[in-house]
Design a protein around this motif. Structure first.
Motif, PDB file in Angstrom:
ATOM      1  N   ASN A 121      -1.804  -5.121  41.531  1.00 57.83           N
ATOM      2  CA  ASN A 121      -1.723  -4.683  42.938  1.00 57.83           C
ATOM      3  C   ASN A 121      -1.311  -3.233  43.095  1.00 57.83           C
ATOM      4  O   ASN A 121      -1.386  -2.678  44.178  1.00 57.83           O
ATOM      5  N   ASN A 122      -0.883  -2.605  41.998  1.00 56.39           N
ATOM      6  CA  ASN A 122      -0.604  -1.162  42.019  1.00 56.39           C
ATOM      7  C   ASN A 122      -1.555  -0.494  41.045  1.00 56.39           C
ATOM      8  O   ASN A 122      -1.272  -0.386  39.851  1.00 56.39           O
ATOM      9  N   LEU A 123      -2.693  -0.040  41.554  1.00 55.95           N
ATOM     10  CA  LEU A 123      -3.724   0.513  40.667  1.00 55.95           C
ATOM     11  C   LEU A 123      -3.306   1.819  40.010  1.00 55.95           C
ATOM     12  O   LEU A 123      -3.926   2.242  39.036  1.00 55.95           O
ATOM     13  N   ASP A 124      -2.257   2.446  40.512  1.00 59.00           N
ATOM     14  CA  ASP A 124      -1.810   3.691  39.890  1.00 59.00           C
ATOM     15  C   ASP A 124      -1.090   3.451  38.567  1.00 59.00           C
ATOM     16  O   ASP A 124      -0.774   4.398  37.852  1.00 59.00           O
ATOM     17  N   GLU A 125      -0.832   2.185  38.222  1.00 58.06           N
ATOM     18  CA  GLU A 125      -0.274   1.902  36.894  1.00 58.06           C
ATOM     19  C   GLU A 125      -1.355   2.037  35.812  1.00 58.06           C
ATOM     20  O   GLU A 125      -1.060   2.086  34.629  1.00 58.06           O
ATOM     21  N   ILE A 126      -2.633   2.092  36.257  1.00 59.58           N
ATOM     22  CA  ILE A 126      -3.742   2.247  35.309  1.00 59.58           C
ATOM     23  C   ILE A 126      -4.032   3.735  35.140  1.00 59.58           C
ATOM     24  O   ILE A 126      -4.404   4.411  36.098  1.00 59.58           O
ATOM     25  N   GLY A 160     -16.173 -13.040  51.789  1.00 61.88           N
ATOM     26  CA  GLY A 160     -16.526 -14.128  50.884  1.00 61.88           C
ATOM     27  C   GLY A 160     -17.993 -14.480  50.974  1.00 61.88           C
ATOM     28  O   GLY A 160     -18.336 -15.650  51.169  1.00 61.88           O
ATOM     29  N   CYS A 161     -18.863 -13.501  50.838  1.00 58.99           N
ATOM     30  CA  CYS A 161     -20.308 -13.735  50.954  1.00 58.99           C
ATOM     31  C   CYS A 161     -20.781 -14.689  49.856  1.00 58.99           C
ATOM     32  O   CYS A 161     -20.378 -14.571  48.697  1.00 58.99           O
ATOM     33  N   GLU A 165     -19.874 -12.401  43.974  1.00 55.39           N
ATOM     34  CA  GLU A 165     -18.656 -12.906  43.334  1.00 55.39           C
ATOM     35  C   GLU A 165     -17.420 -12.083  43.671  1.00 55.39           C
ATOM     36  O   GLU A 165     -16.309 -12.486  43.378  1.00 55.39           O
ATOM     37  N   TRP A 166     -17.585 -10.915  44.282  1.00 58.49           N
ATOM     38  CA  TRP A 166     -16.448 -10.023  44.499  1.00 58.49           C
ATOM     39  C   TRP A 166     -15.340 -10.679  45.309  1.00 58.49           C
ATOM     40  O   TRP A 166     -14.163 -10.561  44.985  1.00 58.49           O
ATOM     41  N   GLY A 167     -15.705 -11.325  46.419  1.00 59.55           N
ATOM     42  CA  GLY A 167     -14.681 -11.841  47.317  1.00 59.55           C
ATOM     43  C   GLY A 167     -14.131 -13.197  46.925  1.00 59.55           C
ATOM     44  O   GLY A 167     -13.254 -13.718  47.592  1.00 59.55           O
ATOM     45  N   GLY A 168     -14.628 -13.768  45.860  1.00 56.74           N
ATOM     46  CA  GLY A 168     -14.184 -15.085  45.450  1.00 56.74           C
ATOM     47  C   GLY A 168     -12.850 -15.045  44.722  1.00 56.74           C
ATOM     48  O   GLY A 168     -12.391 -14.015  44.250  1.00 56.74           O
ATOM     49  N   ASP A 169     -12.212 -16.207  44.681  1.00 54.89           N
ATOM     50  CA  ASP A 169     -11.031 -16.387  43.849  1.00 54.89           C
ATOM     51  C   ASP A 169      -9.918 -15.422  44.216  1.00 54.89           C
ATOM     52  O   ASP A 169      -9.622 -15.192  45.381  1.00 54.89           O
ATOM     53  N   TYR A 170      -9.319 -14.790  43.194  1.00 58.61           N
ATOM     54  CA  TYR A 170      -8.132 -13.964  43.444  1.00 58.61           C
ATOM     55  C   TYR A 170      -8.468 -12.542  43.868  1.00 58.61           C
ATOM     56  O   TYR A 170      -7.583 -11.744  44.098  1.00 58.61           O
ATOM     57  N   GLN A 171      -9.745 -12.207  43.977  1.00 56.15           N
ATOM     58  CA  GLN A 171     -10.134 -10.844  44.328  1.00 56.15           C
ATOM     59  C   GLN A 171     -10.244 -10.629  45.833  1.00 56.15           C
ATOM     60  O   GLN A 171     -10.765  -9.615  46.279  1.00 56.15           O
ATOM     61  N   ARG A 172      -9.742 -11.564  46.625  1.00 49.94           N
ATOM     62  CA  ARG A 172      -9.894 -11.454  48.067  1.00 49.94           C
ATOM     63  C   ARG A 172      -9.017 -10.355  48.667  1.00 49.94           C
ATOM     64  O   ARG A 172      -9.249  -9.908  49.779  1.00 49.94           O
ATOM     65  N   ARG A 173      -7.971  -9.930  47.967  1.00 45.74           N
ATOM     66  CA  ARG A 173      -7.138  -8.843  48.447  1.00 45.74           C
ATOM     67  C   ARG A 173      -7.761  -7.504  48.054  1.00 45.74           C
ATOM     68  O   ARG A 173      -8.435  -7.384  47.033  1.00 45.74           O
ATOM     69  N   CYS A 200     -18.028   2.532  42.236  1.00 42.25           N
ATOM     70  CA  CYS A 200     -17.975   1.167  41.738  1.00 42.25           C
ATOM     71  C   CYS A 200     -17.286   0.203  42.693  1.00 42.25           C
ATOM     72  O   CYS A 200     -17.092  -0.980  42.365  1.00 42.25           O
ATOM     73  N   ASP A 201     -16.875   0.687  43.853  1.00 43.55           N
ATOM     74  CA  ASP A 201     -16.171  -0.178  44.796  1.00 43.55           C
ATOM     75  C   ASP A 201     -17.089  -1.269  45.329  1.00 43.55           C
ATOM     76  O   ASP A 201     -18.307  -1.100  45.423  1.00 43.55           O
ATOM     77  N   SER A 202     -16.504  -2.384  45.710  1.00 43.38           N
ATOM     78  CA  SER A 202     -17.315  -3.487  46.244  1.00 43.38           C
ATOM     79  C   SER A 202     -17.753  -3.206  47.679  1.00 43.38           C
ATOM     80  O   SER A 202     -18.735  -3.772  48.146  1.00 43.38           O
ATOM     81  N   ASN A 203     -17.011  -2.366  48.387  1.00 46.75           N
ATOM     82  CA  ASN A 203     -17.326  -2.081  49.804  1.00 46.75           C
ATOM     83  C   ASN A 203     -17.881  -0.673  49.935  1.00 46.75           C
ATOM     84  O   ASN A 203     -17.299   0.270  49.441  1.00 46.75           O
TER      85      ASN A 203
END
Length: 203
Positions: A121-126, A160-161, A165-173, A200-203
């Motif tokens: 949840n903190n992408l800046d750790e990458i 959740g189209c 697969e992007w919006g499925g499961d735990y990727q909804r946030r 590469c973003d889903s949106n």
């Protein structure tokens, strides 16, 4: 060594032969050739650890998937950063029980699927591979190439189209990279004359 573009099959096998671990990032457009490379390497050197990850790894039916691809030792799903690190940390002991978000065949020839890791949840750790210099030597030694930059500004999708697969499961946030890092990456693209940027973003 990274293989960053399509090369003849035998050249790829030759370049990767002798490696202890090989990670393949697979999608629909490179799954077949990646599988053939991995299969030939496994035939030559069975002790090579073959790891497949990416969107081509199914969320369901992993047992069928691995049974059809016995050359794959570990299949990863979800985000790869923590999983990649955990595989390297547990490589010497092959203690794959400690690695989240993977499926593998154990010594008893059983397919084991570990629980998924929590989404980062903190992408800046990458660390940014661009800012960390991962590609500097590659660009320097291939001055005539035209480069495409893959750029991620956020992860996840609130929708959740049914066809995706992007919006499925735990990727909804939806989680975002910090603006400071993104601006620094834009500067890096400019300095290195990256001609094309693919978001590469889903949106």
């Amino acid at each position: 060594m990274p293989i960053y573009k399509r090369i003849p099959l035998e050249s790829a096998v030759s370049a990767l032969s002798g490696a202890d671990i090989i990670f393949f990032s697979v999608y629909v457009w490179n799954f077949k050739i990646s599988s053939e490379i991995a299969k030939r390497i496994k035939e030559k050197r069975p002790d090579t650890l073959i790891v497949f990850g990416g969107c081509r790894i199914p969320k369901r039916g992993i047992e069928h998937f691995l049974s059809k691809a016995p050359f794959i030792d570990i299949a990863c799903y979800g985000e790869g950063e923590r999983v990649f690190k955990a595989i390297l940390e547990n490589y010497k002991t092959a203690n794959w029980q400690k690695v989240p978000s993977i499926s593998y065949v154990d010594k008893g020839n059983n397919i084991v699927s570990n629980p998924k890791a929590e989404m980062i949840n903190n992408l800046d750790e990458i660390p940014s591979p661009y800012l960390a210099g991962v590609f500097d030597a590659l660009i320097k030694t291939n001055p005539k190439e035209q480069w495409l930059g893959l750029w991620e500004t956020n992860r996840g999708c609130p929708f959740g189209c049914s066809y995706c697969e992007w919006g499925g499961d735990y990727q909804r946030r939806l989680y975002c990279h910090g603006l400071g890092k993104l601006f620094d990456e834009i500067d890096w693209f400019s300095r290195n004359k990256i001609e094309f940027i693919f978001c590469c973003d889903s949106n």
